[in-house]
Design an enzyme around this catalytic site. Structure first.
Site, short mmCIF file in Angstrom:
data_model
loop_
_atom_site.label_atom_id
_atom_site.label_comp_id
_atom_site.label_asym_id
_atom_site.label_seq_id
_atom_site.Cartn_x
_atom_site.Cartn_y
_atom_site.Cartn_z
N ALA A 61 0.85 -1.19 0.00
CA ALA A 61 0.00 0.00 0.00
C ALA A 61 0.89 1.24 0.00
O ALA A 61 2.02 1.21 0.50
CB ALA A 61 -0.87 -0.01 1.24
N GLY A 102 0.74 -5.14 1.04
CA GLY A 102 -0.39 -5.26 0.12
C GLY A 102 0.00 -5.89 -1.20
O GLY A 102 -0.82 -6.53 -1.87
N GLU A 105 -0.19 -9.47 -0.55
CA GLU A 105 -1.60 -9.84 -0.38
C GLU A 105 -2.30 -9.92 -1.73
O GLU A 105 -3.13 -10.81 -1.97
CB GLU A 105 -2.29 -8.82 0.54
CG GLU A 105 -1.77 -8.92 1.98
CD GLU A 105 -2.35 -7.87 2.89
OE1 GLU A 105 -2.12 -6.68 2.63
OE2 GLU A 105 -3.06 -8.24 3.85
N GLU A 125 3.91 -5.08 7.43
CA GLU A 125 2.99 -4.12 8.02
C GLU A 125 3.25 -3.90 9.50
O GLU A 125 3.11 -2.80 10.03
CB GLU A 125 1.53 -4.57 7.83
CG GLU A 125 0.99 -4.40 6.43
CD GLU A 125 1.27 -5.59 5.52
OE1 GLU A 125 2.20 -6.38 5.82
OE2 GLU A 125 0.57 -5.72 4.51
C1 LIG Z 1 -4.47 -1.88 3.21
C2 LIG Z 1 -3.63 -2.28 4.40
C3 LIG Z 1 -2.76 -3.45 4.17
C4 LIG Z 1 -1.55 -3.14 3.44
C5 LIG Z 1 -0.57 -2.45 4.02
C6 LIG Z 1 0.72 -2.23 3.35
O1 LIG Z 1 0.98 -2.71 2.28
S1 LIG Z 1 1.80 -1.26 4.18
C7 LIG Z 1 3.24 -1.18 3.14
C8 LIG Z 1 4.05 -2.42 3.28
N1 LIG Z 1 5.26 -2.27 2.51
C9 LIG Z 1 6.42 -1.91 3.06
O2 LIG Z 1 6.53 -1.72 4.25
C10 LIG Z 1 7.58 -1.77 2.11
C11 LIG Z 1 8.46 -0.65 2.53
N2 LIG Z 1 9.49 -0.37 1.56
C12 LIG Z 1 10.68 -1.01 1.54
O3 LIG Z 1 10.94 -1.93 2.30
C13 LIG Z 1 11.71 -0.51 0.59
O4 LIG Z 1 11.37 0.80 0.24
C14 LIG Z 1 11.86 -1.35 -0.70
C15 LIG Z 1 12.45 -2.70 -0.35
C16 LIG Z 1 10.57 -1.48 -1.41
C17 LIG Z 1 12.84 -0.60 -1.66
O5 LIG Z 1 14.03 -0.34 -0.98
P1 LIG Z 1 15.16 0.57 -1.64
O6 LIG Z 1 16.28 0.59 -0.67
O7 LIG Z 1 15.40 0.11 -3.01
O8 LIG Z 1 14.54 2.03 -1.75
P2 LIG Z 1 13.93 2.98 -0.63
O9 LIG Z 1 13.61 2.26 0.60
O10 LIG Z 1 14.79 4.17 -0.53
O11 LIG Z 1 12.55 3.38 -1.31
C18 LIG Z 1 12.51 4.06 -2.56
C19 LIG Z 1 11.39 5.05 -2.55
O12 LIG Z 1 10.15 4.35 -2.48
C20 LIG Z 1 9.37 4.85 -1.41
N3 LIG Z 1 8.55 3.74 -0.90
C21 LIG Z 1 8.95 2.49 -0.61
N4 LIG Z 1 7.89 1.74 -0.23
C22 LIG Z 1 6.81 2.56 -0.29
C23 LIG Z 1 5.44 2.37 -0.02
N5 LIG Z 1 4.94 1.17 0.35
N6 LIG Z 1 4.61 3.41 -0.16
C24 LIG Z 1 5.08 4.60 -0.55
N7 LIG Z 1 6.38 4.84 -0.82
C25 LIG Z 1 7.23 3.82 -0.69
C26 LIG Z 1 10.38 5.36 -0.41
O13 LIG Z 1 9.81 6.26 0.48
C27 LIG Z 1 11.39 5.98 -1.34
O14 LIG Z 1 10.86 7.22 -1.75
P3 LIG Z 1 11.81 8.46 -2.06
O15 LIG Z 1 12.57 8.68 -0.79
O16 LIG Z 1 12.71 8.01 -3.18
O17 LIG Z 1 10.89 9.56 -2.39
#
Ligand SMILES: CCC/C=C/C(=O)SCCNC(=O)CCNC(=O)[C@H](O)C(C)(C)COP(=O)([O-])OP(=O)([O-])OC[C@H]1O[C@@H](n2cnc3c(N)ncnc32)[C@H](O)[C@@H]1OP(=O)([O-])[O-]
Length: 727
Positions: A61, A102, A105, A125
């Site tokens: 998400a 998500g 999911e 999450e």
């Molecule tokens: C409906 C309820 C149920 C679902 C809930 C969910 O899914 S909760 C979500 C569960 N998912 C997570 O918790 C995943 C969290 N994310 C990660 O673990 C890592 O970002 C990665 C492994 C995807 C990429 O790692 P990497 O070292 O290659 O790169 P990096 O980390 O530097 O990120 C690059 C850019 O992407 C951005 N961004 C990233 N994800 C999101 C996002 N979901 N959203 C928005 N933005 C996101 C990040 O801010 C950054 O932006 P910037 O600064 O360039 O403007």
């Protein structure tokens, strides 16, 4: 942003596209819903493949939308997963890069999953203060069983494709052309019954001891994520999968999600997530930044000193595949150091093999050991990690100046010595950077990058990039005594020692702060760090006086309160874990299990009597305020001095280096949660009662902000234009 679809024979391919990580924003979910509807209705389409643009399936998400009211967030992903699963045409997820939260999911709603070998999947999450609320807590246990699902959902761990295959999360792992393979699979299964592939319809396979398993998981998360609610809610949701039919389980999942959303935790954790990414994008007051100053490539490195820190740094570099030359001062030290490094390298290789890297030995950079400084002639960077002694460090840097190529960056791993003084003896002060690693350096994520007076922006850019390459979070800080992390920490530890002097039990203080969520209480932390190291640091930075006579505390000097307790314990050879006794006793020197020590309690009550300390037993609430508000207050003083770019930097340092509970966002975010006027009033009260403790004197920045009410943290900078970074 778009979701577009094209037909390849009878297979519709739907591509998620929302750079940089294809996060499921409302717009993307809406577009996906539309494309799916079209594909389902189109009689020429017999199967569907969902993939992500630019080699990334989906990072879940869109976290940026979490602060929007839920009714404005558009269609819910949950409905979409049900739509995918219940339709008659087989749907295959082609997972490249990541399928997280998500994103996973969504893939679990699909009937089949094909993953690229380098892809990672997970439900993180819990690390954002919520739970997988688009059916993840109900579908995953049905797919891989309760035990494995509990581990994934409560830790948020990312699982590499091969492990995902073993667990049964994905059906196939491929080395290339994931989408083509998914199309092939989709064609193959056209017309086959989908019943066994619809996860929501499957029974949960429960082991006979399922309740014991859930209870065990609960004990574990309560310890691991003290004070946080989301891990416990995750377990409750999985419990619902065990006992309730799918639709009822989903209701419970939604209830728990709403409950968590009403707490402060999701906002705090999401703040912490973005803060980490923000601090990596450093900017200097000169305007230089990661956008304008390119880092120099680091192809080779050297590390000087192979003690605990040096060995860990060598491993960090090797893990990043940077060839390292490891240098010690004599044969004996080299022998000890190289054994330590080799044993750590072996452990890392084993870990990588367990994670499915078959050629693990080749994926670590080579390490060469030497006594000869001459071998450092051509390296791109040197990281000195010898004993914390200015004279010794200066000698080494003087020597390096004469040996290393002019383009080599010279870094010092000091936890608080003056970078400028070290730079002053070199031929290249602009290329001297402080790189303060945290022990164990190959595991801890934090790297304080210290900007000295002469350090150039290229040197900063290179050090920050190195942090990234090492898989660490680099935080840029100024060259003040003890830098940022330790500057705040020593005051906190001192506050805890004062409480013991006033008759409070150290076990109770540790327990209270651990219940608050800190990974370790202050006394256990001191035992781990080494009381002799801390004592030296307290003396060097004016928090204690070197002279002491056993048992008699000279507890005031120049109207400032001191504690000599650390020094007295050191005199008695109680150095902490390493000597088997410190504030606690341990089963043996180097032991980890802290046990209350009756000797220490007797000693403390005698010490208390001899020194005539007033007894002030305080409540748990006051222990938290007394110890943590000095961290916050000093954090404001750091900002006032311009030694950190913003409050986010301090929070990231504490979250990633000091075991601060992320569900409170970090010390500065926590201050805004409590309310700045409240923090100020408490500090004023404590300072009035203890004018001999300067750490309690409220910072003027805190006063100025509190005077404006309790402005949100992200507005602090704009509100106080005059406060600026001096990095
Ligand atoms: C409906 C309820 C149920 C679902 C809930 C969910 O899914 S909760 C979500 C569960 N998912 C997570 O918790 C995943 C969290 N994310 C990660 O673990 C890592 O970002 C990665 C492994 C995807 C990429 O790692 P990497 O070292 O290659 O790169 P990096 O980390 O530097 O990120 C690059 C850019 O992407 C951005 N961004 C990233 N994800 C999101 C996002 N979901 N959203 C928005 N933005 C996101 C990040 O801010 C950054 O932006 P910037 O600064 O360039 O403007």
């Amino acid at each position: 942003m778009a979701t577009f679809r094209h037909i390849c024979d009878s297979v519709a391919v739907i591509t998620l596209s929302n750079p940089p990580v294809n996060a499921l924003s409302s717009a993307l979910i809406q577009a996906l819903q539309k494309a799916l509807g079209e594909a389902i209705r189109d009689s020429a389409v017999e199967a569907i493949v969902i993939c992500g643009d630019k080699g990334k399936f989906c990072a879940g998400a869109d976290i940026r939308e979490f602060n929007k009211p839920s009714q404005k967030r558009g269609p819910h992903l949950l409905l979409l997963t049900d739509l995918i699963e219940s339709n008659k045409k087989p749907v295959v997820a082609a997972i490249e890069g990541v399928a997280l939260g998500g994103g996973l999911e969504l893939a679990l709603g699909c009937h089949y999953r094909v993953a690229h070998v380098q892809a990672r999947v997970g439900l993180p999450e819990v690390l954002l203060g919520i739970l997988p609320a688009a059916s993840g807590t109900q579908r995953l246990p049905r797919l891989i069983g309760i035990a494995a699902a509990l581990t994934l959902i409560t830790t948020g761990k990312y699982v590499p494709a091969r492990e995902a295959l073993k667990l049964g999360i994905v059906d196939k792992v491929v080395g290339e052309n994931t989408v083509d393979e998914a199309i092939r699979l989709a064609k193959k299964v056209i017309g086959q019954p989908l019943g066994s592939r619809q996860l929501s319809t499957l029974p949960v396979q429960c082991p006979p001891n399922v309740e014991a398993l859930l209870a065990e998981a609960m004990v574990k998360v309560k310890k691991q994520f003290r004070g946080a609610q989301s891990p416990q809610a995750c377990i409750e949701a999985v419990r619902a999968a065990v006992h309730l039919p799918y639709t009822e389980g989903i209701k419970k999942e939604q209830e728990l999600y709403q409950f968590l959303n009403a707490t402060h935790e999701p906002r705090a954790q999401q703040y912490a997530f973005f803060a980490e990414r923000e601090v990596a994008k450093w900017t200097l007051p000169s305007g230089a930044s990661w956008k304008t100053v390119s880092p120099q490539p680091i192809h080779t490195a050297a590390v000087i000193g192979l003690g605990t820190m040096g060995s860990g740094i060598v491993i960090s570099l090797a893990k990043a595949q940077i060839p390292v030359i490891a240098l010690e001062k004599d044969k004996k030290q080299l022998n000890i150091g190289s054994k330590a490094v080799i044993s750590l390298l072996d452990r890392e290789t084993l870990k990588m093999k367990q994670l499915g890297h078959t050629e693990a030995t080749n994926s670590l950079g080579p390490v060469r050991f030497t006594l000869d400084y001459g071998e450092l002639r051509d390296v791109d960077i040197v990281i000195e990690a010898v004993f914390e002694n200015m004279i010794l460090k200066k000698e080494i840097f003087r020597h390096l100046s004469g040996i290393c190529k002019p383009e080599a960056f010279l870094c010092t791993n000091t936890s608080g010595l003056d970078i400028d003084e070290i730079a002053s003896v070199t031929d290249r002060p602009q290329m001297i950077v402080g790189t303060h690693f945290y022990a164990p350096a190959h595991i801890m994520k934090l790297l304080e990058v210290v900007h000295g007076r002469y350090t150039s922006s290229i040197s900063i850019s290179t050090a920050m990039q190195l942090a990234k390459n090492l898989g660490k979070i680099g935080v840029l800080v100024g060259n003040c005594p003890l830098f940022v992390g330790n500057r705040l920490m020593v005051l906190y530890l001192q506050q805890a020692i004062f409480l013991v002097e006033e008759g409070n039990k150290l076990e109770e203080i540790d327990q209270t702060l651990e219940n608050f969520g800190l990974a370790m209480g202050p006394f256990q932390m001191m035992d781990l760090a080494g009381l002799d190291t801390l004592w030296g640091c307290h003396v060097e930075h004016g928090l204690a006086r070197p002279e002491q006579s056993s048992g008699i505390s000279t507890h005031h000097h120049s109207s400032k309160r001191y504690s000599q307790l650390l020094g007295i314990l050191c005199e008695k050879s109680r150095f902490g874990q390493k000597s088997g006794q410190g504030w606690y006793k341990y089963e043996k020197p180097g032991g980890r299990k802290a046990m209350s020590d009756p000797w220490l309690h007797n000693f403390l009550s005698e010490y208390h009597g001899v020194n005539n300390f007033k007894t002030q037993k305080i409540t748990q609430e006051k222990i938290i305020e007394w110890c943590l508000y000095v961290i916050i207050n000093e954090g404001f003083k750091v900002l006032e001095d311009g030694m950190a770019s913003g409050p986010e930097d301090i929070d990231v340092i504490y979250n990633s280096g000091y075991g601060w509970p992320k569900h409170t966002g970090g010390p500065m975010y926590y201050a805004s949660l409590v309310g700045l006027p409240v923090v100020l009033t408490k500090l004023e009260k404590y300072y009035e009662a203890n004018p001999d403790i300067p750490g309690l004197k409220p910072s003027s920045l805190l006063k100025n902000l509190a005077a404006l009410g309790n402005p949100p943290l992200k507005e602090w900078r704009a509100l106080l234009g005059s406060w600026s970074s001096k990095l």
